[in-house]
Design an enzyme around this catalytic site. Structure first.
Site, PDB file in Angstrom:
ATOM      1  N   LEU A   1     119.059 109.723 111.306  1.00  0.00           N
ATOM      2  CA  LEU A   1     119.085 110.853 111.870  1.00  0.00           C
ATOM      3  C   LEU A   1     118.159 110.569 113.323  1.00  0.00           C
ATOM      4  O   LEU A   1     117.779 109.380 113.958  1.00  0.00           O
ATOM      5  CB  LEU A   1     117.541 111.602 111.254  1.00  0.00           C
ATOM      6  CG  LEU A   1     116.207 112.308 112.767  1.00  0.00           C
ATOM      7  CD1 LEU A   1     117.378 113.975 112.458  1.00  0.00           C
ATOM      8  CD2 LEU A   1     115.602 112.985 111.951  1.00  0.00           C
TER       9      LEU A   1
ATOM     10  N   ARG B   1     111.168 128.056 117.383  1.00  0.00           N
ATOM     11  CA  ARG B   1     110.890 127.950 118.225  1.00  0.00           C
ATOM     12  C   ARG B   1     109.454 128.984 116.805  1.00  0.00           C
ATOM     13  O   ARG B   1     109.457 129.856 116.540  1.00  0.00           O
ATOM     14  CB  ARG B   1     111.034 129.193 118.791  1.00  0.00           C
ATOM     15  CG  ARG B   1     109.408 129.474 120.105  1.00  0.00           C
ATOM     16  CD  ARG B   1     109.807 129.420 121.222  1.00  0.00           C
ATOM     17  NE  ARG B   1     108.278 129.070 122.278  1.00  0.00           N
ATOM     18  CZ  ARG B   1     108.454 128.863 123.271  1.00  0.00           C
ATOM     19  NH1 ARG B   1     109.484 129.461 124.799  1.00  0.00           N
ATOM     20  NH2 ARG B   1     107.624 128.970 124.334  1.00  0.00           N
TER      21      ARG B   1
ATOM     22  N   LEU C   1     113.331 130.727 125.117  1.00  0.00           N
ATOM     23  CA  LEU C   1     113.485 129.591 125.809  1.00  0.00           C
ATOM     24  C   LEU C   1     112.976 128.785 126.269  1.00  0.00           C
ATOM     25  O   LEU C   1     112.533 126.893 126.360  1.00  0.00           O
ATOM     26  CB  LEU C   1     115.185 129.464 126.145  1.00  0.00           C
ATOM     27  CG  LEU C   1     115.739 130.227 124.738  1.00  0.00           C
ATOM     28  CD1 LEU C   1     117.451 130.333 125.247  1.00  0.00           C
ATOM     29  CD2 LEU C   1     115.746 129.693 123.363  1.00  0.00           C
TER      30      LEU C   1
ATOM     31  N   HIS D   1      97.152 119.437 118.638  1.00  0.00           N
ATOM     32  CA  HIS D   1      97.869 119.069 119.271  1.00  0.00           C
ATOM     33  C   HIS D   1      97.594 117.255 118.681  1.00  0.00           C
ATOM     34  O   HIS D   1      99.013 116.986 117.782  1.00  0.00           O
ATOM     35  CB  HIS D   1      98.125 117.811 120.436  1.00  0.00           C
ATOM     36  CG  HIS D   1      97.807 118.904 122.126  1.00  0.00           C
ATOM     37  ND1 HIS D   1      99.318 120.356 121.469  1.00  0.00           N
ATOM     38  CD2 HIS D   1      97.532 119.758 122.841  1.00  0.00           C
ATOM     39  CE1 HIS D   1      98.722 121.121 122.563  1.00  0.00           C
ATOM     40  NE2 HIS D   1      97.551 120.053 123.703  1.00  0.00           N
TER      41      HIS D   1
ATOM     42  N   ASP E   1     105.514 125.556 119.476  1.00  0.00           N
ATOM     43  CA  ASP E   1     103.873 126.512 119.891  1.00  0.00           C
ATOM     44  C   ASP E   1     102.876 126.262 118.635  1.00  0.00           C
ATOM     45  O   ASP E   1     103.200 126.622 117.328  1.00  0.00           O
ATOM     46  CB  ASP E   1     104.788 127.343 120.103  1.00  0.00           C
ATOM     47  CG  ASP E   1     105.173 127.295 122.067  1.00  0.00           C
ATOM     48  OD1 ASP E   1     103.963 127.642 122.671  1.00  0.00           O
ATOM     49  OD2 ASP E   1     106.173 127.282 122.449  1.00  0.00           O
ATOM     50  N   GLY E   2     101.913 126.678 119.201  1.00  0.00           N
ATOM     51  CA  GLY E   2     100.942 126.845 118.832  1.00  0.00           C
ATOM     52  C   GLY E   2      99.230 126.358 118.342  1.00  0.00           C
ATOM     53  O   GLY E   2      98.738 126.543 117.458  1.00  0.00           O
ATOM     54  N   ASN E   3      99.730 125.030 118.660  1.00  0.00           N
ATOM     55  CA  ASN E   3      98.585 123.846 118.438  1.00  0.00           C
ATOM     56  C   ASN E   3      96.988 124.078 118.556  1.00  0.00           C
ATOM     57  O   ASN E   3      96.769 124.213 118.622  1.00  0.00           O
ATOM     58  CB  ASN E   3      99.117 123.054 119.541  1.00  0.00           C
ATOM     59  CG  ASN E   3     100.618 122.099 118.839  1.00  0.00           C
ATOM     60  OD1 ASN E   3     100.530 122.478 117.357  1.00  0.00           O
ATOM     61  ND2 ASN E   3     100.676 120.906 119.241  1.00  0.00           N
TER      62      ASN E   3
ATOM     63  N   TRP F   1      95.959 127.496 117.122  1.00  0.00           N
ATOM     64  CA  TRP F   1      95.444 126.975 115.755  1.00  0.00           C
ATOM     65  C   TRP F   1      94.197 126.127 116.005  1.00  0.00           C
ATOM     66  O   TRP F   1      93.234 126.609 115.170  1.00  0.00           O
ATOM     67  CB  TRP F   1      96.156 125.777 115.026  1.00  0.00           C
ATOM     68  CG  TRP F   1      96.493 125.125 114.453  1.00  0.00           C
ATOM     69  CD1 TRP F   1      96.376 125.899 112.845  1.00  0.00           C
ATOM     70  CD2 TRP F   1      95.520 123.850 113.772  1.00  0.00           C
ATOM     71  NE1 TRP F   1      96.005 125.229 111.958  1.00  0.00           N
ATOM     72  CE2 TRP F   1      95.567 124.288 112.407  1.00  0.00           C
ATOM     73  CE3 TRP F   1      94.606 123.402 114.235  1.00  0.00           C
ATOM     74  CZ2 TRP F   1      94.868 123.336 111.551  1.00  0.00           C
ATOM     75  CZ3 TRP F   1      94.288 121.980 113.649  1.00  0.00           C
ATOM     76  CH2 TRP F   1      94.367 122.151 112.741  1.00  0.00           C
TER      77      TRP F   1
HETATM   78  C1  FPP Z   1     102.484 123.751 122.877  1.00  0.00           C
HETATM   79  O1  FPP Z   1     101.548 124.646 121.944  1.00  0.00           O
HETATM   80  C2  FPP Z   1     102.275 122.007 122.034  1.00  0.00           C
HETATM   81  C3  FPP Z   1     102.705 121.775 122.712  1.00  0.00           C
HETATM   82  C4  FPP Z   1     102.501 121.936 124.362  1.00  0.00           C
HETATM   83  C5  FPP Z   1     102.275 120.121 122.726  1.00  0.00           C
HETATM   84  C6  FPP Z   1     103.307 119.327 121.942  1.00  0.00           C
HETATM   85  C7  FPP Z   1     102.529 117.929 120.977  1.00  0.00           C
HETATM   86  C8  FPP Z   1     102.578 118.051 119.907  1.00  0.00           C
HETATM   87  C9  FPP Z   1     103.163 118.422 119.017  1.00  0.00           C
HETATM   88  C10 FPP Z   1     101.835 116.069 120.079  1.00  0.00           C
HETATM   89  C11 FPP Z   1     102.741 115.227 119.934  1.00  0.00           C
HETATM   90  C12 FPP Z   1     103.714 115.301 120.270  1.00  0.00           C
HETATM   91  C13 FPP Z   1     105.259 114.347 119.374  1.00  0.00           C
HETATM   92  C14 FPP Z   1     106.018 114.135 119.821  1.00  0.00           C
HETATM   93  C15 FPP Z   1     104.405 113.136 118.856  1.00  0.00           C
HETATM   94  P1  FPP Z   1     100.384 124.953 123.007  1.00  0.00           P
HETATM   95  O2  FPP Z   1      99.092 123.559 123.267  1.00  0.00           O
HETATM   96  O3  FPP Z   1     101.191 125.519 124.120  1.00  0.00           O
HETATM   97  O4  FPP Z   1     100.054 126.325 122.055  1.00  0.00           O
HETATM   98  P2  FPP Z   1      99.050 127.144 122.316  1.00  0.00           P
HETATM   99  O5  FPP Z   1     100.373 128.312 121.852  1.00  0.00           O
HETATM  100  O6  FPP Z   1      98.982 127.827 120.806  1.00  0.00           O
HETATM  101  O7  FPP Z   1      98.612 127.386 123.214  1.00  0.00           O
END
Ligand code: FPP
Length: 228
Positions: free
Chosen positions: A113, A173, A180, A19, A2-4, A7
């Site tokens: 792994l 997380r 969860l 992402h 979480d957090g993309n 960020w």
């Molecule tokens: C949740 O953060 C993140 C996701 C829904 C996507 C995660 C995907 C990646 C990190 C990229 C690809 C993965 C791999 C395995 C190559 P959010 O978008 O909900 O962020 P927010 O909580 O700040 O809104």
């Protein structure tokens, strides 16, 4: 992971940019997991509920995951990383399912792994799916916690894998959330939970080490009394 989104928004960037930085964090965490001798790492890349996001964000995510799988397969193979994907495949674009199949086949021999990526994944659906499978051949088999857990976590892992993916030790997380969110619910029955405010794109080896240090300090009693 979480957090993309947050960020990126804090930097005036698009969520897809967030992402993209998230993929860099995935690379760092896979490297750090090898260094720290983590045996199984499951990343929640796309939940069944994430279909409710805007179509361009969903398409951007699938594209990033496809590129990651295609680009990292060889390095994974070389470093003993076995890649597999859990979740539904029937709703994913063809380019992604092909990339998944190729990565799984190329890395099947990896034993250092096991990198499991959850895509279009819902723990409750995985449990329901296992119940249906059991009902299907239930007249001939007797379910045990162990066999049912393997059905749910879709693990027919080679005997060399210890522990099994059906038993999660630690859930990390990021992004300050404390839920969860339909992730590995059965498998996390006795998991230790570690929550951090770090946004996923900022998460790195130090954060993984901090989580592992926190985990090693936990008193895991599994219902037993503490050793006196
Ligand atoms: C949740 O953060 C993140 C996701 C829904 C996507 C995660 C995907 C990646 C990190 C990229 C690809 C993965 C791999 C395995 C190559 P959010 O978008 O909900 O962020 P927010 O909580 O700040 O809104």
């Amino acid at each position: 992971m979480d957090g993309n989104g947050r960020w990126a928004e804090r930097r005036g960037l698009s969520r897809t940019n967030g992402h993209r930085q998230g993929v860099e964090a995935v690379r760092r965490v896979v490297d750090a997991s090898l260094t720290e001798n983590v045996r199984i790492l499951t990343l929640f890349a796309f939940s069944a509920d994430n279909w409710q996001r805007p179509a361009d964000e969903v398409a951007g995510l699938f594209d990033l995951i496809s590129r990651y799988l295609a680009g990292e397969s060889r390095a994974c193979q070389r470093r003993g990383v076995r890649v597999s994907v859990i979740g539904r495949r029937d709703r994913l674009p063809r380019a992604l399912t092909s990339a998944i199949t190729r990565a799984e086949e190329a890395t099947a021999g990896g034993r250092r792994l096991w990198l499991r990526i959850a895509i279009d994944y819902s723990a409750r659906e995985a449990i329901l799916h296992a119940v249906r499978q059991l009902a299907w051949d239930g007249l001939r088999t007797t379910a045990s916690l162990d066999s049912f857990g393997r059905l749910i976590s879709n693990t027919r892992e080679p005997a060399a894998w210890q522990p099994t993916a059906a038993e999660v030790d630690l859930v990390i997380r990021t992004g300050g959330e404390r839920r969860l969110s339909d992730f590995l619910l059965w498998e996390s029955a006795y998991a230790e939970l570690h929550f951090t405010n770090s946004m996923w794109p900022d998460f790195g080896p130090e954060d993984l080490r901090a989580a592992l240090h926190d985990f090693r300090g936990r008193d895991r009693r599994f219902g037993r009394l503490a050793a006196s």
